[in-house]
Scaffold this active site. Structure first.
Site, PDB file in Angstrom:
ATOM      1  N   SER A 143       0.842  -1.200   0.000  1.00 39.94           N
ATOM      2  CA  SER A 143       0.000   0.000   0.000  1.00 39.94           C
ATOM      3  C   SER A 143       0.874   1.246   0.000  1.00 39.94           C
ATOM      4  O   SER A 143       1.987   1.234   0.554  1.00 39.94           O
ATOM      5  CB  SER A 143      -0.884   0.030   1.248  1.00 39.94           C
ATOM      6  N   TYR A 156      -1.824  -0.638  10.165  1.00 39.30           N
ATOM      7  CA  TYR A 156      -1.985  -1.006   8.753  1.00 39.30           C
ATOM      8  C   TYR A 156      -0.697  -0.706   7.986  1.00 39.30           C
ATOM      9  O   TYR A 156      -0.202  -1.539   7.217  1.00 39.30           O
ATOM     10  CB  TYR A 156      -3.166  -0.216   8.181  1.00 39.30           C
TER      11      TYR A 156
HETATM   12  N1  LIG Z   1      -8.644   0.067  -1.763  1.00 41.58           N
HETATM   13  C1  LIG Z   1      -7.537   0.781  -1.560  1.00 41.58           C
HETATM   14  O1  LIG Z   1      -7.528   2.009  -1.634  1.00 41.58           O
HETATM   15  C2  LIG Z   1      -6.237   0.099  -1.268  1.00 41.58           C
HETATM   16  C3  LIG Z   1      -5.083   0.902  -1.199  1.00 41.58           C
HETATM   17  C4  LIG Z   1      -3.872   0.308  -0.939  1.00 41.58           C
HETATM   18  C5  LIG Z   1      -3.809  -1.059  -0.744  1.00 41.58           C
HETATM   19  N2  LIG Z   1      -4.949  -1.808  -0.811  1.00 41.58           N
HETATM   20  C6  LIG Z   1      -4.813  -3.242  -0.611  1.00 41.58           C
HETATM   21  O2  LIG Z   1      -5.396  -3.925  -1.705  1.00 41.58           O
HETATM   22  C7  LIG Z   1      -5.903  -5.191  -1.262  1.00 41.58           C
HETATM   23  C8  LIG Z   1      -7.363  -5.327  -1.634  1.00 41.58           C
HETATM   24  O3  LIG Z   1      -8.086  -4.260  -1.034  1.00 41.58           O
HETATM   25  P1  LIG Z   1      -9.575  -3.911  -1.473  1.00 41.58           P
HETATM   26  O4  LIG Z   1      -9.692  -2.440  -1.357  1.00 41.58           O
HETATM   27  O5  LIG Z   1      -9.911  -4.571  -2.744  1.00 41.58           O
HETATM   28  O6  LIG Z   1     -10.365  -4.587  -0.267  1.00 41.58           O
HETATM   29  P2  LIG Z   1     -11.921  -4.954  -0.204  1.00 41.58           P
HETATM   30  O7  LIG Z   1     -12.276  -4.923   1.251  1.00 41.58           O
HETATM   31  O8  LIG Z   1     -12.699  -4.091  -1.108  1.00 41.58           O
HETATM   32  O9  LIG Z   1     -11.971  -6.451  -0.716  1.00 41.58           O
HETATM   33  C9  LIG Z   1     -11.248  -7.406   0.005  1.00 41.58           C
HETATM   34  C10 LIG Z   1     -11.687  -8.798  -0.334  1.00 41.58           C
HETATM   35  O10 LIG Z   1     -10.985  -9.646   0.592  1.00 41.58           O
HETATM   36  C11 LIG Z   1     -11.912 -10.472   1.269  1.00 41.58           C
HETATM   37  N3  LIG Z   1     -11.440 -10.755   2.612  1.00 41.58           N
HETATM   38  C12 LIG Z   1     -11.530  -9.991   3.728  1.00 41.58           C
HETATM   39  N4  LIG Z   1     -11.014 -10.643   4.770  1.00 41.58           N
HETATM   40  C13 LIG Z   1     -10.568 -11.837   4.311  1.00 41.58           C
HETATM   41  C14 LIG Z   1      -9.943 -12.956   4.908  1.00 41.58           C
HETATM   42  N5  LIG Z   1      -9.700 -13.006   6.220  1.00 41.58           N
HETATM   43  N6  LIG Z   1      -9.622 -14.004   4.119  1.00 41.58           N
HETATM   44  C15 LIG Z   1      -9.877 -13.983   2.796  1.00 41.58           C
HETATM   45  N7  LIG Z   1     -10.494 -12.969   2.181  1.00 41.58           N
HETATM   46  C16 LIG Z   1     -10.842 -11.905   2.933  1.00 41.58           C
HETATM   47  C17 LIG Z   1     -13.238  -9.715   1.253  1.00 41.58           C
HETATM   48  O11 LIG Z   1     -14.337 -10.607   1.405  1.00 41.58           O
HETATM   49  C18 LIG Z   1     -13.182  -9.048  -0.117  1.00 41.58           C
HETATM   50  O12 LIG Z   1     -13.679  -9.900  -1.122  1.00 41.58           O
HETATM   51  C19 LIG Z   1      -5.635  -5.231   0.239  1.00 41.58           C
HETATM   52  O13 LIG Z   1      -4.398  -5.868   0.472  1.00 41.58           O
HETATM   53  C20 LIG Z   1      -5.523  -3.769   0.620  1.00 41.58           C
HETATM   54  O14 LIG Z   1      -4.791  -3.576   1.804  1.00 41.58           O
HETATM   55  C21 LIG Z   1      -6.159  -1.263  -1.061  1.00 41.58           C
END
Ligand SMILES: NC(=O)c1ccc[n+]([C@@H]2O[C@H](COP(=O)([O-])OP(=O)(O)OC[C@H]3O[C@@H](n4cnc5c(N)ncnc54)[C@H](O)[C@@H]3O)[C@@H](O)[C@H]2O)c1
Length: 261
Positions: A143, A156
């Site tokens: 991230s 985080y």
């Molecule tokens: N959205 C952002 O702005 C952003 C920014 C930087 C990094 N990220 C990273 O990108 C990745 C995806 O984020 P996102 O925004 O798509 O998240 P999201 O919450 O929109 O989707 C996450 C998915 O992971 C699943 N999930 C949650 N807990 C889980 C578990 N214990 N085991 C298996 N699956 C699980 C959820 O059901 C969902 O389908 C993460 O690693 C997040 O930290 C996101």
């Protein structure tokens, strides 16, 4: 021919958000994708959609906080196809928005289990297969917050910084086996995770996010998926140990200041 034709891929947290977009893009590029998640209804429906579009896909329940689930996920893919080319350690949760002294031990341990220990375990179970094949690509989701500071997200950021450090270490260790390990650092991306953050903290946060990104908007999951496809593909055959920022310039601007929030 797709960029991932014939490859076997696993994506954690693939039912929604960035993982959904990565699974979609990798299957479109010819990979057989094992979509895994804790949201079984959404994950299974997504795989049905992929199959309906003529793609090769399976759904496997996997809570990345559970050691046995990750072991079983990787065993399922290898037992069914005989190999594993790509692992995307994507699943994570957002616990934050509070000063570190207000975070409970329980919240800390939950965040570390889902966002960091999961990456260790995914790599631990995938690497022996990739080493045996002398071929593999692991993409870990880090991230922008592993690079720069934002009030309220110490734990985080700590987990994501550790993901990047582990990525570099493993790239060195397993490069001689032709296994590449890279990470991606998204900026703010339009996903359910952030819809939840806005619901918790308020609309002013969404307005601040837009201002923080020099490109003038937040990102789309498909833009992160493109980076994951590239890193997983043979086109990135000489690329290992990097963190690829897909962040609209967020990490290189002084606009990332609390005043905007
Ligand atoms: N959205 C952002 O702005 C952003 C920014 C930087 C990094 N990220 C990273 O990108 C990745 C995806 O984020 P996102 O925004 O798509 O998240 P999201 O919450 O929109 O989707 C996450 C998915 O992971 C699943 N999930 C949650 N807990 C889980 C578990 N214990 N085991 C298996 N699956 C699980 C959820 O059901 C969902 O389908 C993460 O690693 C997040 O930290 C996101």
């Amino acid at each position: 021919m797709g960029r991932l034709e014939g490859k076997i891929a696993i994506v954690t947290g693939g039912a929604d958000g960035i993982g959904h977009a990565i699974s979609e893009a990798m299957s479109r590029e010819g990979a057989h994708v094992f979509v895994s998640d804790i949201n079984d209804a959404k994950g299974a429906a997504f795989v049905e959609y992929l199959r309906g579009a003529g793609r090769q896909a399976d759904y496997v329940h996997c809570d990345v906080a559970e050691d046995r689930d990750i072991a079983a996920l990787i065993a399922t893919a290898v037992d069914k196809t005989g190999r594993l080319d790509i692992l995307v350690n994507n699943a994570a949760i957002a616990i934050g928005g509070m000063p570190v002294y207000e975070m409970t031990d329980e919240q800390w341990h939950r965040l570390i289990a889902v966002n960091l220990t999961s990456v260790f375990r995914g790599c631990k179970y995938a690497l022996p297969h990739m080493i045996r094949q002398k071929h593999g690509s692991i993409v870990n989701m880090a991230s922008a917050q592993g690079h720069i500071g934002l009030d309220g997200w110490t734990a985080y950021a700590g987990a994501k910084g550790a993901v990047m450090a582990m990525t570099r270490q493993m790239a060195v260790e397993f490069g001689p086996h032709n296994v590449r390990i890279n990470s991606i650092s998204p900026g703010t991306i339009n996903t359910p995770m952030n819809e939840q953050v806005i619901a918790d903290l308020g609309q002013h946060v969404a307005r601040a996010w837009v201002k923080m990104h020099p490109i003038g908007r937040i990102g789309n999951p498909e833009e992160v998926a493109e980076a994951a496809v590239y890193l997983a593909s043979d086109a990135a055959g000489f690329t290992t140990g990097i963190d690829l920022r897909v962040d609209g310039g967020l990490c290189v601007t002084p606009r990332f200041v609390p005043d905007l929030v």
